[in-house]
Scaffold this motif. Structure first.
Motif, PDB file in Angstrom:
ATOM      1  N   SER A  82      25.107 -45.248  31.147  1.00  0.00           N
ATOM      2  CA  SER A  82      24.882 -45.189  29.709  1.00  0.00           C
ATOM      3  C   SER A  82      25.457 -43.877  29.193  1.00  0.00           C
ATOM      4  CB  SER A  82      23.387 -45.280  29.395  1.00  0.00           C
ATOM      5  OG  SER A  82      23.160 -45.211  28.000  1.00  0.00           O
ATOM      6  N   THR A  83      26.402 -43.959  28.243  1.00  0.00           N
ATOM      7  CA  THR A  83      27.082 -42.756  27.787  1.00  0.00           C
ATOM      8  C   THR A  83      27.131 -42.686  26.268  1.00  0.00           C
ATOM      9  OG1 THR A  83      29.224 -43.892  27.951  1.00  0.00           O
ATOM     10  CG2 THR A  83      28.538 -42.553  29.828  1.00  0.00           C
ATOM     11  N   ARG A  84      27.032 -41.467  25.769  1.00  0.00           N
ATOM     12  CA  ARG A  84      27.244 -41.183  24.343  1.00  0.00           C
ATOM     13  C   ARG A  84      28.365 -40.160  24.259  1.00  0.00           C
ATOM     14  NH1 ARG A  84      24.664 -37.803  20.331  1.00  0.00           N
ATOM     15  NH2 ARG A  84      23.253 -36.996  21.938  1.00  0.00           N
ATOM     16  N   LEU A  85      29.424 -40.524  23.561  1.00  0.00           N
ATOM     17  CA  LEU A  85      30.580 -39.650  23.426  1.00  0.00           C
ATOM     18  C   LEU A  85      30.385 -38.773  22.197  1.00  0.00           C
ATOM     19  CD1 LEU A  85      31.426 -41.913  25.358  1.00  0.00           C
ATOM     20  CD2 LEU A  85      33.689 -41.879  24.311  1.00  0.00           C
ATOM     21  N   VAL A  86      30.262 -37.463  22.424  1.00  0.00           N
ATOM     22  CA  VAL A  86      29.917 -36.544  21.337  1.00  0.00           C
ATOM     23  C   VAL A  86      31.071 -35.636  20.945  1.00  0.00           C
ATOM     24  CG1 VAL A  86      27.462 -36.580  21.901  1.00  0.00           C
ATOM     25  CG2 VAL A  86      28.949 -34.874  22.989  1.00  0.00           C
ATOM     26  N   GLY A  87      32.217 -35.813  21.577  1.00  0.00           N
ATOM     27  CA  GLY A  87      33.394 -35.021  21.245  1.00  0.00           C
ATOM     28  C   GLY A  87      34.633 -35.686  21.789  1.00  0.00           C
ATOM     29  N   THR A  88      35.794 -35.207  21.360  1.00  0.00           N
ATOM     30  CA  THR A  88      37.052 -35.769  21.845  1.00  0.00           C
ATOM     31  C   THR A  88      37.498 -35.061  23.112  1.00  0.00           C
ATOM     32  OG1 THR A  88      38.318 -34.265  20.431  1.00  0.00           O
ATOM     33  CG2 THR A  88      37.798 -36.453  19.540  1.00  0.00           C
ATOM     34  N   LEU A  89      38.308 -35.775  23.876  1.00  0.00           N
ATOM     35  CA  LEU A  89      38.786 -35.261  25.146  1.00  0.00           C
ATOM     36  C   LEU A  89      40.279 -35.529  25.225  1.00  0.00           C
ATOM     37  CD1 LEU A  89      37.707 -33.966  27.773  1.00  0.00           C
ATOM     38  CD2 LEU A  89      37.402 -36.282  28.681  1.00  0.00           C
ATOM     39  N   HIS A  90      41.043 -34.523  25.662  1.00  0.00           N
ATOM     40  CA  HIS A  90      42.492 -34.646  25.788  1.00  0.00           C
ATOM     41  C   HIS A  90      42.898 -34.626  27.256  1.00  0.00           C
ATOM     42  CE1 HIS A  90      43.639 -34.161  21.491  1.00  0.00           C
ATOM     43  NE2 HIS A  90      42.477 -33.528  21.432  1.00  0.00           N
ATOM     44  N   VAL A  91      44.105 -35.099  27.495  1.00  0.00           N
ATOM     45  CA  VAL A  91      44.541 -35.338  28.866  1.00  0.00           C
ATOM     46  C   VAL A  91      44.618 -34.061  29.697  1.00  0.00           C
ATOM     47  CG1 VAL A  91      47.012 -35.226  28.293  1.00  0.00           C
ATOM     48  CG2 VAL A  91      46.232 -36.593  30.246  1.00  0.00           C
ATOM     49  N   ASP A  92      44.884 -32.915  29.097  1.00  0.00           N
ATOM     50  CA  ASP A  92      44.976 -31.669  29.863  1.00  0.00           C
ATOM     51  C   ASP A  92      43.702 -30.834  29.829  1.00  0.00           C
ATOM     52  OD1 ASP A  92      47.547 -32.125  30.771  1.00  0.00           O
ATOM     53  OD2 ASP A  92      48.504 -31.067  29.110  1.00  0.00           O
ATOM     54  N   ASP A  93      42.632 -31.356  29.271  1.00  0.00           N
ATOM     55  CA  ASP A  93      41.378 -30.617  29.227  1.00  0.00           C
ATOM     56  C   ASP A  93      40.797 -30.431  30.624  1.00  0.00           C
ATOM     57  OD1 ASP A  93      41.134 -30.092  26.513  1.00  0.00           O
ATOM     58  OD2 ASP A  93      40.086 -31.965  26.083  1.00  0.00           O
ATOM     59  N   ALA A  94      40.262 -29.250  30.879  1.00  0.00           N
ATOM     60  CA  ALA A  94      39.409 -29.033  32.041  1.00  0.00           C
ATOM     61  C   ALA A  94      37.989 -29.402  31.637  1.00  0.00           C
ATOM     62  CB  ALA A  94      39.480 -27.584  32.492  1.00  0.00           C
ATOM     63  N   VAL A  95      37.330 -30.185  32.465  1.00  0.00           N
ATOM     64  CA  VAL A  95      35.986 -30.682  32.160  1.00  0.00           C
ATOM     65  C   VAL A  95      34.985 -30.026  33.095  1.00  0.00           C
ATOM     66  CG1 VAL A  95      34.511 -32.728  32.057  1.00  0.00           C
ATOM     67  CG2 VAL A  95      36.909 -32.882  31.347  1.00  0.00           C
ATOM     68  N   THR A  96      33.917 -29.481  32.534  1.00  0.00           N
ATOM     69  CA  THR A  96      32.827 -28.929  33.333  1.00  0.00           C
ATOM     70  C   THR A  96      31.524 -29.563  32.859  1.00  0.00           C
ATOM     71  OG1 THR A  96      32.534 -27.068  31.799  1.00  0.00           O
ATOM     72  CG2 THR A  96      33.992 -26.724  33.694  1.00  0.00           C
ATOM     73  N   GLY A  97      30.503 -29.446  33.686  1.00  0.00           N
ATOM     74  CA  GLY A  97      29.234 -30.025  33.275  1.00  0.00           C
ATOM     75  C   GLY A  97      28.174 -29.875  34.341  1.00  0.00           C
ATOM     76  N   THR A  98      27.077 -30.586  34.118  1.00  0.00           N
ATOM     77  CA  THR A  98      25.952 -30.564  35.050  1.00  0.00           C
ATOM     78  C   THR A  98      25.452 -31.977  35.292  1.00  0.00           C
ATOM     79  OG1 THR A  98      24.364 -30.265  33.230  1.00  0.00           O
ATOM     80  CG2 THR A  98      25.190 -28.269  34.343  1.00  0.00           C
ATOM     81  N   VAL A  99      24.896 -32.161  36.488  1.00  0.00           N
ATOM     82  CA  VAL A  99      24.251 -33.415  36.882  1.00  0.00           C
ATOM     83  C   VAL A  99      22.831 -33.065  37.293  1.00  0.00           C
ATOM     84  CG1 VAL A  99      24.279 -35.344  38.494  1.00  0.00           C
ATOM     85  CG2 VAL A  99      26.438 -34.403  37.633  1.00  0.00           C
TER      86      VAL A  99
END
Length: 303
Positions: A68-85
């Motif tokens: 289940s996902t909510r997209l809260v911003g745009t993402l581009h192909v060269d973006d570095a993605v960080t986060g937490t689980v």
């Protein structure tokens, strides 16, 4: 017990896949969902419970059963993605659940792009052998199945005149030689929406050519209910449930197989769509207001 509720968040770093850059350099919704899945698999690996080790040493197959996902911003192909689980309490009878938060690294700092919740089921594979299951997973094991309860209504798929199509499940959409995997349903959801819109007289390629409209997604969820197996025929339906504030429409995909004369509901998915301008000064700036004819086509199918 690094995967138990109450444990600290586990970090994630990755990048979107190139195949998700279908419109300009923006990344589509399914690749957001793939990143969320990748983040959860990263958490298992950090806990020493990667899918290869689990399968080879313990005969356990990891399966994402709810995304289940909510997209809260745009993402581009060269973006570095960080986060937490973060391990959280499970809403399901089986499996382990996780809250996933992802951000894109930009010049001014991290920008949130996804909030999600995923549930992973560790499955005892029929050919599994070797060491006992790890303690963290023992209480959550799901037995490998060859069938599932069904309803004796194999002819009733969509409402009369409604949209449906069929898909033969190939080996490359399956896990562990047998069952259809979650991210195959994510791909199927995108294709089903595309097929439905064309069936309804609103083909994506046509709207892009004539109005410069391109669809965008703000929410999506895929839930696996029962196993579907390699070689079976999947019957897929889609309906648009509502149009919200003349801008967003919500839809639902349901998937079935027929086994031993019974209809078995294998998965359901929901999605929230809108449209933005694909080019020009206002490209991707705001959601387009849908005219009455477009809304009628979305809700009722073919004009």
């Amino acid at each position: 017990m690094r995967l138990s509720p109450g444990c600290p968040p586990l970090p994630y770093a990755g990048r979107p896949r190139f195949d998700g850059a279908n419109i300009s350099t923006f990344i589509g919704f399914k690749n957001f969902m793939f990143l969320a899945e990748d983040a959860v698999l990263s958490a298992f690996r950090q806990a020493g419970l990667g899918p290869q080790r689990l399968f080879e040493e313990h005969g356990i197959g990891l399966e994402v059963v709810d995304t289940s996902t909510r997209l809260v911003g745009t993402l581009h192909v060269d973006d570095a993605v960080t986060g937490t689980v973060t391990p959280v309490a499970n809403r399901h009878a089986n499996g382990l659940s996780f809250a996933v938060h992802l951000s894109a690294e930009r010049e001014g700092g991290p920008v949130p792009v996804l909030n999600g919740r995923l549930t992973v089921a560790p499955v005892t594979e029929k050919e599994g052998r070797g060491a006992p299951p790890p303690a963290e997973l023992a209480a959550h094991l799901v037995p490998e199945t060859t069938s599932a309860p069904g309803v004796a209504e194999p002819a009733a798929w969509a409402a009369p005149g409604g949209f449906e199509w069929q898909w033969n499940i190939p080996y490359y959409a399956c896990h562990y030689y047998t069952r259809l995997q979650s991210n195959a349903y994510v791909r199927l959801l995108e294709e089903t929406v595309d097929r439905y819109l064309e069936w309804a007289g609103l083909p994506i390629t046509g709207l892009l050519a004539t109005r410069d409209w391109i669809p965008v997604v703000s929410r999506a969820r895929v839930q696996m209910i029962a196993d579907a197996f390699m070689g079976e025929t999947l019957h897929v339906t889609f309906t648009v449930d509502d149009v919200l504030k003349d801008t967003l429409f919500t839809g639902r995909m349901d998937c079935y197989v027929v086994r031993d004369g019974q209809r078995i509901h294998t998965a359901t998915a929901t999605i929230m769509h809108g449209y933005v301008m694909a080019r020009g000064d206002n490209a991707f700036d705001e959601i387009i207001t849908l005219d009455a004819d477009t809304q009628a086509q979305l809700l009722g199918g073919r004009p």
